[in-house]
Design a protein around this motif. Sequence first.
Motif, PDB file in Angstrom:
ATOM      1  N   THR A 446       0.855  -1.180   0.000  1.00 15.63           N
ATOM      2  CA  THR A 446       0.000   0.000   0.000  1.00 15.63           C
ATOM      3  C   THR A 446       0.895   1.235   0.000  1.00 15.63           C
ATOM      4  N   ALA A 447       0.326   2.375   0.304  1.00 19.54           N
ATOM      5  CA  ALA A 447       1.098   3.614   0.356  1.00 19.54           C
ATOM      6  C   ALA A 447       0.383   4.591   1.261  1.00 19.54           C
ATOM      7  N   VAL A 448       1.117   5.548   1.764  1.00 16.22           N
ATOM      8  CA  VAL A 448       0.536   6.662   2.515  1.00 16.22           C
ATOM      9  C   VAL A 448       1.120   7.945   1.947  1.00 16.22           C
ATOM     10  N   PHE A 449       0.341   9.014   2.037  1.00 14.36           N
ATOM     11  CA  PHE A 449       0.762  10.309   1.507  1.00 14.36           C
ATOM     12  C   PHE A 449       0.788  11.310   2.643  1.00 14.36           C
ATOM     13  N   VAL A 450       1.806  12.164   2.647  1.00 16.87           N
ATOM     14  CA  VAL A 450       1.913  13.179   3.683  1.00 16.87           C
ATOM     15  C   VAL A 450       2.346  14.487   3.033  1.00 16.87           C
ATOM     16  N   ARG A 451       1.780  15.585   3.531  1.00 20.34           N
ATOM     17  CA  ARG A 451       2.164  16.913   3.039  1.00 20.34           C
ATOM     18  C   ARG A 451       3.178  17.497   4.013  1.00 20.34           C
ATOM     19  N   GLU A 452       4.412  17.621   3.547  1.00 14.64           N
ATOM     20  CA  GLU A 452       5.492  18.075   4.414  1.00 14.64           C
ATOM     21  C   GLU A 452       5.762  19.556   4.203  1.00 14.64           C
ATOM     22  N   GLU A 453       5.818  20.271   5.311  1.00 10.15           N
ATOM     23  CA  GLU A 453       6.087  21.712   5.339  1.00 10.15           C
ATOM     24  C   GLU A 453       5.089  22.504   4.504  1.00 10.15           C
ATOM     25  N   GLY A 454       3.980  21.871   4.157  1.00  6.53           N
ATOM     26  CA  GLY A 454       2.947  22.542   3.392  1.00  6.53           C
ATOM     27  C   GLY A 454       3.301  22.789   1.944  1.00  6.53           C
ATOM     28  N   THR A 455       4.491  22.321   1.497  1.00  6.44           N
ATOM     29  CA  THR A 455       4.954  22.648   0.145  1.00  6.44           C
ATOM     30  C   THR A 455       5.107  21.438  -0.765  1.00  6.44           C
ATOM     31  N   ALA A 456       5.040  20.229  -0.225  1.00  9.35           N
ATOM     32  CA  ALA A 456       5.279  19.043  -1.051  1.00  9.35           C
ATOM     33  C   ALA A 456       4.385  17.907  -0.588  1.00  9.35           C
ATOM     34  N   LEU A 457       3.835  17.174  -1.565  1.00  8.31           N
ATOM     35  CA  LEU A 457       3.055  15.976  -1.278  1.00  8.31           C
ATOM     36  C   LEU A 457       3.973  14.778  -1.505  1.00  8.31           C
ATOM     37  N   ILE A 458       4.274  14.061  -0.439  1.00  5.72           N
ATOM     38  CA  ILE A 458       5.226  12.951  -0.485  1.00  5.72           C
ATOM     39  C   ILE A 458       4.468  11.636  -0.418  1.00  5.72           C
ATOM     40  N   ARG A 459       4.782  10.744  -1.353  1.00  8.27           N
ATOM     41  CA  ARG A 459       4.225   9.394  -1.322  1.00  8.27           C
ATOM     42  C   ARG A 459       5.251   8.462  -0.704  1.00  8.27           C
ATOM     43  N   SER A 460       4.857   7.726   0.315  1.00 10.93           N
ATOM     44  CA  SER A 460       5.738   6.772   0.982  1.00 10.93           C
ATOM     45  C   SER A 460       5.163   5.373   0.810  1.00 10.93           C
ATOM     46  N   GLU A 461       5.960   4.485   0.225  1.00  8.44           N
ATOM     47  CA  GLU A 461       5.520   3.096   0.112  1.00  8.44           C
ATOM     48  C   GLU A 461       5.338   2.501   1.505  1.00  8.44           C
ATOM     49  N   ALA A 462       4.372   1.613   1.655  1.00 10.57           N
ATOM     50  CA  ALA A 462       4.050   1.087   2.981  1.00 10.57           C
ATOM     51  C   ALA A 462       3.605  -0.364   2.880  1.00 10.57           C
ATOM     52  N   ARG A 463       3.614  -1.042   4.014  1.00  4.91           N
ATOM     53  CA  ARG A 463       3.053  -2.380   4.140  1.00  4.91           C
ATOM     54  C   ARG A 463       1.875  -2.306   5.094  1.00  4.91           C
ATOM     55  N   ALA A 464       0.776  -2.960   4.695  1.00  8.81           N
ATOM     56  CA  ALA A 464      -0.414  -3.041   5.545  1.00  8.81           C
ATOM     57  C   ALA A 464      -0.442  -4.425   6.186  1.00  8.81           C
ATOM     58  N   VAL A 465      -0.331  -4.509   7.506  1.00  9.52           N
ATOM     59  CA  VAL A 465      -0.235  -5.793   8.207  1.00  9.52           C
ATOM     60  C   VAL A 465      -1.556  -6.086   8.919  1.00  9.52           C
ATOM     61  N   ARG A 466      -1.934  -7.368   8.924  1.00 10.61           N
ATOM     62  CA  ARG A 466      -3.180  -7.770   9.586  1.00 10.61           C
ATOM     63  C   ARG A 466      -2.985  -7.936  11.081  1.00 10.61           C
ATOM     64  N   ASP A 467      -1.856  -8.511  11.486  1.00 12.02           N
ATOM     65  CA  ASP A 467      -1.606  -8.791  12.899  1.00 12.02           C
ATOM     66  C   ASP A 467      -0.235  -8.226  13.260  1.00 12.02           C
ATOM     67  N   PRO A 468      -0.173  -7.036  13.871  1.00 13.98           N
ATOM     68  CA  PRO A 468       1.127  -6.431  14.181  1.00 13.98           C
ATOM     69  C   PRO A 468       1.999  -7.303  15.081  1.00 13.98           C
ATOM     70  N   ALA A 469       1.405  -8.006  16.025  1.00 16.52           N
ATOM     71  CA  ALA A 469       2.208  -8.852  16.915  1.00 16.52           C
ATOM     72  C   ALA A 469       2.847 -10.002  16.146  1.00 16.52           C
ATOM     73  N   ALA A 470       2.074 -10.637  15.258  1.00 14.94           N
ATOM     74  CA  ALA A 470       2.635 -11.715  14.446  1.00 14.94           C
ATOM     75  C   ALA A 470       3.709 -11.182  13.508  1.00 14.94           C
ATOM     76  N   PHE A 471       3.477 -10.007  12.937  1.00 11.88           N
ATOM     77  CA  PHE A 471       4.470  -9.432  12.033  1.00 11.88           C
ATOM     78  C   PHE A 471       5.761  -9.117  12.778  1.00 11.88           C
TER      79      PHE A 471
END
Length: 720
Positions: A446-471
């Motif tokens: 998956t991915a998440v997007f964040v607006r940094e310093e109000g001047t740039a939209l940054i896309r960060s690749e991400a992993r979506a986990v079902r069970d954080p403890a197992a991961f």
Amino acid sequence: MILLASLRTRWVGLLGAFVAVALGVALTAAMGLGLASTFSAPEREPVRFAGSPVVVMGQNTLTVPVKRGPDVEFVSKPLAHPHPVDIELLRELRRLGPVQLDGVAAWDAVGVDAPAEEVREAVEASGTRARVLTGGDRRLADPEPGRDADALVAVNSFLGTAGGVSAFVSVFVTASTFAFVVALRRREFGLLRMAGATPGQVRRLLLAEALAVGVVASGVGCALGAWGAPVLAEALVDAEIAPEWFGIGGAVWPYHLAFWVGVSVAFSGAWIASRRAGRVGPVEALRDASVDTGVMPWSRRIVGGALLVAGVGMLVLTLWTDPSALMKRKTYTTQPMILITALAALTPLLVRPVLRAVRLPGAVGLLVRENSAASVRRTAAVAAPVLVTVALAGSLFGSAETAGGARAEEARERTGAELVVTGDDLRPPEAGKVDGVKVAASSATTAVFVREEGTALIRSEARAVRDPAAFAAVSRLPVVAGDVRDLDDRSIVVNEEWERRRVGERVDVWLGDGRPARLRIVAVLARGTGDGGAYVTSANAGAAARIDRIDVGLRAGADRDEVAAALRGEGGGESGGEGGLRVRSAEEWLADTHPATKPQTRLGLLVLLGIALVYTVISLAGTLLMATSVRGPELRSLRMAGATWGQVRLVIAGESLLAVAVGAALGLAVTLLNLGALSAGLARVSAPAGVVMPWGVVGVAAGVCAVVGAGVGVLGVRRR
């Protein structure tokens, strides 16, 4: 008349410059034609909805406002999980005309056989932010619509880098050749001055020779480039660097660019040498010294020292401000060139100290060392192109393998599973159903997007986990603060590259499907090589995020092969089958997905090294032929002193090999400096730090230089 007579007499000395300029122009023309063909992808006809005049596509981009100085602009990024076409909108479209579906469960796009204006009105009324595509834009609904443009980016990068290296080495070789020509022709220029020639006339003579060489060589190079461009395109396709449809277009501007670049390279390479030639006085015609003096004017020392300070300063600055940039190909390809130019400029100053540290056995060895130290210009002219080749080979391959090795080692350190299951839309194994499985952690891309310093939209690749403890049980993430096991639907795990990176702090993000969310940071990971990304729960990825990886931990004593077979049967797919699951050991999965150096990268570097090596061979051959052609009296003196022709040839070969060794040593110094800075940068970002020295590639480059140097030097000796 003097110019024509000089060209007829000095054609052997100018042959190296002619070949270097012709080859440089040919490469520039061929790569320019290739670059011109990458500026636009071919217009492909729609495939998925070819029979529908209108296509309605669900929202597939995230658009947010950002600051641009005093103004506000909207920027867009593609969503990781595009929206399907709304069911109510689909009903409305069916009222307008026939709707074409392609059998996908969640329709990200549909074809509509209705007037485009009526479809647009229905979409606007729905408020779903869907897109209406007509004409050629309908291909945007095809699978991977940007694959052609993405493929051309890689070709563009490769050709641009290769062209830059070609230009750099071409200028270097041409300037070095003309500088050595001036050194050998000092007595000739002195005679011209005694005959009444002014310094300006001497300079103009040398520049006219360079201009003649440049014009003719550039014309030959353009013809060679026209022939070589289709061959280059075919080679790029065969190497899988370019897509299958890639070919050379009919652009004309690369020929103009290559021709005038060739003329400029020849002229500029001779300009500095002509300044030195103009300073030759009439007394030079009467001088017959065996020891080179005044080989390093203060201007050259200042320029070389400034370049050395600039090169080291840039390394230190990058290491201090942005160490991760040292791992980028653009940085480790261009930055070594400054240090190479600096050491090449200072080579005449470094030759004697290096030679004084060498001890060669026997009378022949002593003669080889003293001749090399006395003829600094000749030794430096041979050592400089070897320095370029060895430094480029060591820096490029060493940096690529060091950075790639660090990424691969980092991935190994972060993986704690024994088996890794990959595939499309996997089903996690039910607890206790597969014997030997202790824990199975499923995750999705998956991915998440964040607006940094109000001047740039940054896309960060991400992993979506079902069970954080197992991961957490099957991974060894480099946590510097917090705990990954605290991850829940209201939180996120980030790395040190994020603007907000304190545990407990809340960050506003957009999720992979475009939903806004305010999440609490529960853990912060080390920056590493930049491949870590962020981590969220499956709920924050959306239903469109399908499980594509399962990390499996085994019970003590479980047989890995048996468990792998059971997992394949549980998943209902064939190992390695297209679209099916693959069950691999962690080592196999890491080798497949995180190779130390990608084959395409290594092939590209080999091409760059080949270009540098060809130029080096040209420079070595030209320099040694020129040097040997004027050493007749010296060699006859050796024969009169009792040396045999075999010993004379041994001295010539030894001098060539010693000069090659000096150049290789200086090239290794540049390599070690660059790789040391890269290793320090890896340590600064908490990545596995180490140096991979490509001894094989460096050895081959130095070996070729040694064989060519010794061979040409010996062949240039004639019995008299």
